[in-house]
Design a protein around this motif. Structure first.
Motif, PDB file in Angstrom:
ATOM      1  N   UNK A 192       1.027  -0.947   0.021  1.00 27.48           N
ATOM      2  CA  UNK A 192       0.162  -0.040  -0.010  1.00 27.48           C
ATOM      3  C   UNK A 192       0.888   1.334   0.152  1.00 27.48           C
ATOM      4  N   UNK A 193       2.139   1.129  -0.392  1.00 23.31           N
ATOM      5  CA  UNK A 193       2.883   2.274  -0.445  1.00 23.31           C
ATOM      6  C   UNK A 193       3.453   2.767   0.988  1.00 23.31           C
ATOM      7  N   UNK A 194       3.035   2.140   1.990  1.00 23.58           N
ATOM      8  CA  UNK A 194       3.632   2.350   3.335  1.00 23.58           C
ATOM      9  C   UNK A 194       5.255   2.322   3.490  1.00 23.58           C
ATOM     10  N   UNK A 195       5.832   3.249   3.930  1.00 24.82           N
ATOM     11  CA  UNK A 195       7.231   3.152   4.015  1.00 24.82           C
ATOM     12  C   UNK A 195       7.462   2.054   5.459  1.00 24.82           C
ATOM     13  N   UNK A 196       8.426   1.047   5.385  1.00 26.14           N
ATOM     14  CA  UNK A 196       8.971   0.674   6.377  1.00 26.14           C
ATOM     15  C   UNK A 196      10.500   0.512   6.385  1.00 26.14           C
ATOM     16  N   UNK A 197      11.264   0.138   7.528  1.00 27.70           N
ATOM     17  CA  UNK A 197      12.584  -0.045   7.678  1.00 27.70           C
ATOM     18  C   UNK A 197      13.052  -1.515   8.022  1.00 27.70           C
ATOM     19  N   UNK A 198      14.006  -1.698   7.668  1.00 26.08           N
ATOM     20  CA  UNK A 198      14.522  -3.046   8.156  1.00 26.08           C
ATOM     21  C   UNK A 198      16.169  -2.920   8.671  1.00 26.08           C
ATOM     22  N   UNK A 199      16.168  -3.104   9.849  1.00 25.65           N
ATOM     23  CA  UNK A 199      17.431  -2.774  10.501  1.00 25.65           C
ATOM     24  C   UNK A 199      18.267  -4.228  10.900  1.00 25.65           C
ATOM     25  N   UNK A 200      19.315  -4.597  10.350  1.00 29.92           N
ATOM     26  CA  UNK A 200      19.906  -5.903  10.332  1.00 29.92           C
ATOM     27  C   UNK A 200      21.332  -5.534  11.392  1.00 29.92           C
ATOM     28  N   UNK A 201      21.159  -6.092  12.687  1.00 27.01           N
ATOM     29  CA  UNK A 201      22.525  -6.001  13.468  1.00 27.01           C
ATOM     30  C   UNK A 201      23.153  -7.294  13.460  1.00 27.01           C
ATOM     31  N   UNK A 202      24.213  -7.368  13.915  1.00 26.74           N
ATOM     32  CA  UNK A 202      25.127  -8.664  14.033  1.00 26.74           C
ATOM     33  C   UNK A 202      24.160  -9.928  14.428  1.00 26.74           C
TER      34      UNK A 202
END
Length: 232
Positions: A192-202
Motif C-alpha cells: 500500500x506504499x507505506x514506508x518501512x525499515x529493516x535494521x540488520x544488526x550482527x
C-alpha cells in the motif's frame, strides 16, 4: 527515558534494546507452533496485553479454569465478528496466566479439553523477562516459525524483532543497505506504499513500521541511535 531493556521471545531468544529513546512501553511475543498437524498462534505479554485481548473479543468471564504448569489456564467460547473480512469467527479463547506474564491462543473448532491437551504437549516456563514455550514431544509438537518480539517505541513506531539466523537471514533484501552504528539499514515500501525499515544488526533483525504521523526521514535518523542485540 529508559536507555536499555531486555525482552524474551517465546522461543527463548532474549533481545537487549538500547538507545536514547522511550523504551518503557510493554512488549509482546508471537510464535506459531505446529501441534498434531495444526498451527496455533501463541502470543505472550504482560497481564495488560492479555486483558486487551479479552476486551477486543468482548470476553466478560471465562467458562472453565484449570491449574496448569504453575499458572492458571482459562477458556471460553467466543463468537467474534471480523470487520476486515466480514465474517464471524467461532473460537475457543484460551489464556494462561502466570505470576507476571500471560499467554493467549485462539483455537478453532476446539473444546476446553483440547486446550488442556495442547498444554500437555507444550512446556511453559515463566522468566523475569518473559515466557518461553518448548515441545514436550517433538514428534507431535514443534515451532513452525521463529518467534518475534513486538514493541512500540514513541518517535519510531512498531518494532518487530527476530534473531538473525540462517532461516531469518533469507528475508534480507538482495541490495546493500545504509551503514549505521548498529548495523545495516534498509528502506522499502509495503503493497500500500507505506514506508518501512529493516535494521540488520550482527545478531538481530528489526522491522520498523513508522507511525502514520511520523516522518520517514526523522525515523531513519533516529534508527541510527537504536541498538538491538541478542543476549544470553
Amino acid at each position: 527515558m529508559a536507555h536499555g531493556v531486555v525482552h524474551r521471545a517465546l522461543d527463548g531468544y532474549r533481545f537487549q534494546i538500547s538507545g536514547n529513546l522511550d523504551l518503557t512501553l510493554p512488549f509482546t511475543s508471537v510464535a506459531r507452533f505446529a501441534v498434531d498437524g495444526r498451527i496455533y498462534e501463541l502470543t505472550s505479554g504482560d497481564h495488560g496485553a492479555a486483558a486487551a485481548w479479552t476486551q477486543d473479543l468482548d470476553i466478560r468471564h471465562f467458562d472453565d479454569e484449570f491449574s496448569v504448569q504453575g499458572g492458571t489456564l482459562r477458556t471460553t467460547r467466543v463468537t467474534h465478528y471480523d470487520d476486515r473480512v466480514g465474517l464471524e469467527d467461532h473460537l475457543l479463547a484460551v489464556m494462561w496466566q502466570g505470576r507476571h506474564f500471560s499467554m493467549f491462543i485462539p483455537m478453532y473448532s476446539a473444546q476446553a479439553t483440547d486446550a488442556v491437551r495442547l498444554f500437555q504437549l507444550l512446556k511453559i516456563t515463566e522468566h523475569s523477562d518473559g515466557i518461553t514455550v518448548a515441545s514436550r514431544n517433538p514428534k507431535r509438537a514443534g515451532i513452525a516459525e521463529p518467534a518475534d518480539v513486538a514493541k512500540e517505541i514513541p518517535g519510531l513506531g512498531l518494532l518487530e524483532i527476530t534473531a538473525l539466523t540462517k532461516t531469518t537471514a533469507r528475508r534480507l533484501p538482495a541490495w546493500s543497505g545504509a551503514r549505521v552504528p548498529s548495523g545495516e539499514l534498509f528502506r522499502d515500501t509495503l503493497d500500500d506504499d507505506t514506508t518501512y525499515f529493516l535494521l540488520a544488526t550482527p545478531s538481530a533483525m528489526v522491522t520498523v513500521l513508522p507511525h502514520e504521523a511520523e516522518h520517514a526521514v526523522k525515523v531513519a535518523n533516529r534508527l541510527g541511535g537504536l541498538r538491538v542485540e541478542t543476549v544470553a
